[in-house]
Design an enzyme around this catalytic site. Structure first.
Site, PDB file in Angstrom:
ATOM      1  CD  GLN A   1      -0.207   4.468  -4.357  1.00 27.17           C
ATOM      2  OE1 GLN A   1      -1.361   4.588  -3.970  1.00 27.17           O
ATOM      3  NE2 GLN A   1       0.265   5.165  -5.365  1.00 27.17           N
TER       4      GLN A   1
ATOM      5  CG  ASN B   1      -1.828  -1.253   1.176  1.00 27.19           C
ATOM      6  OD1 ASN B   1      -1.691  -2.099   2.062  1.00 27.19           O
ATOM      7  ND2 ASN B   1      -2.677  -1.408   0.183  1.00 27.19           N
TER       8      ASN B   1
ATOM      9  CB  ILE C   1       0.465   6.372   2.083  1.00 29.31           C
ATOM     10  CG1 ILE C   1       1.896   6.571   2.583  1.00 29.31           C
ATOM     11  CG2 ILE C   1      -0.292   5.392   2.979  1.00 29.31           C
ATOM     12  CD1 ILE C   1       1.996   7.305   3.914  1.00 29.31           C
ATOM     13  CB  CYS C   2      -2.988   3.114  -1.232  1.00 29.53           C
ATOM     14  SG  CYS C   2      -4.701   2.706  -1.642  1.00 29.53           S
ATOM     15  CG  LEU C   3      -4.453   4.956   5.539  1.00 36.76           C
ATOM     16  CD1 LEU C   3      -4.703   3.486   5.854  1.00 36.76           C
ATOM     17  CD2 LEU C   3      -3.460   5.540   6.536  1.00 36.76           C
TER      18      LEU C   3
END
Length: 199
Positions: free
Chosen positions: A126, A83, A91-93
């Site tokens: 990500q 991620n 960051i994929c959050l």
């Protein structure tokens, strides 16, 4: 920067500084160039993860309309995680995007990013290469993540075989970080990595 944003950022900064998690060296935060819109965070790799023992630096850019918009947060420290982009640190959050709420804080962000290290979402990566490795060959993913933690975040792991392969590519004129990245993507297969680099 608007007064509300500045007030909130200063208050939340103090909240992190006086938090018990900072005394445990789990999270840290500091100003960059005495500018309240540019912060530097640090999170410790969680126990029982490939990131344990590492210290990971985060770049935090605060928007002028905070807390109504989330900050932009990215890893400065290179990390091998589904991620997080292994190239840019993006960051994929969800809480940093569509699930952001004005009630969230800098402390929430740091703890959420730290929590992500122990609960990857490889089905929504990500970094697709890392996500694929996580799903297809978890042992290879774990070894690679530990190696990156050692190389970039001061982790305690040692992988002489990986280091030897990196050195082999360095002897061929490849820069160390590039060698590590390509070998990681090629599951540490030296021949495949060399073929990709010198195609």
């Amino acid at each position: 920067m608007e007064n509300l944003a500045l007030f909130r950022i200063k208050r939340e900064f103090q909240e992190v500084m006086s938090s018990e998690v900072i005394t445990q060296c789990s999270i840290k935060i500091e100003l960059v160039n005495d500018n309240w819109t540019e912060l530097r965070g640090e999170i410790a790799g969680p126990p029982d993860t490939p990131y344990e023992g590492g210290k990971f630096v985060l770049d935090i850019k605060m928007p002028h309309n905070y807390p109504f918009r989330p900050p932009k947060v990215r890893f400065v420290t290179a990390i091998w995680h589904p991620n997080v982009s292994s190239m840019t640190g993006t960051i994929c959050l969800d809480i940093l995007k569509s699930n952001w709420a004005a009630a969230m804080s800098l402390r929430t962000i740091l703890l959420s990013v730290q929590s992500l290290l122990g609960s990857a979402e490889p089905d929504d990566p990500q970094d697709a290469v890392v996500g694929r490795q996580f799903l297809r060959n978890y042992d290879m993913f774990q070894m690679t993540a530990e190696h990156w933690t050692n190389a970039y975040a001061g982790g305690p792991h040692s992988f002489p075989d990986c280091d030897a392969k990196i050195q082999h590519l360095k002897d061929m004129g490849v820069e160390e970080n590039c060698a590590r990245s390509v070998l990681s993507k090629e599951d540490w297969n030296l021949e495949s990595a060399a073929a990709w680099l010198f195609r």
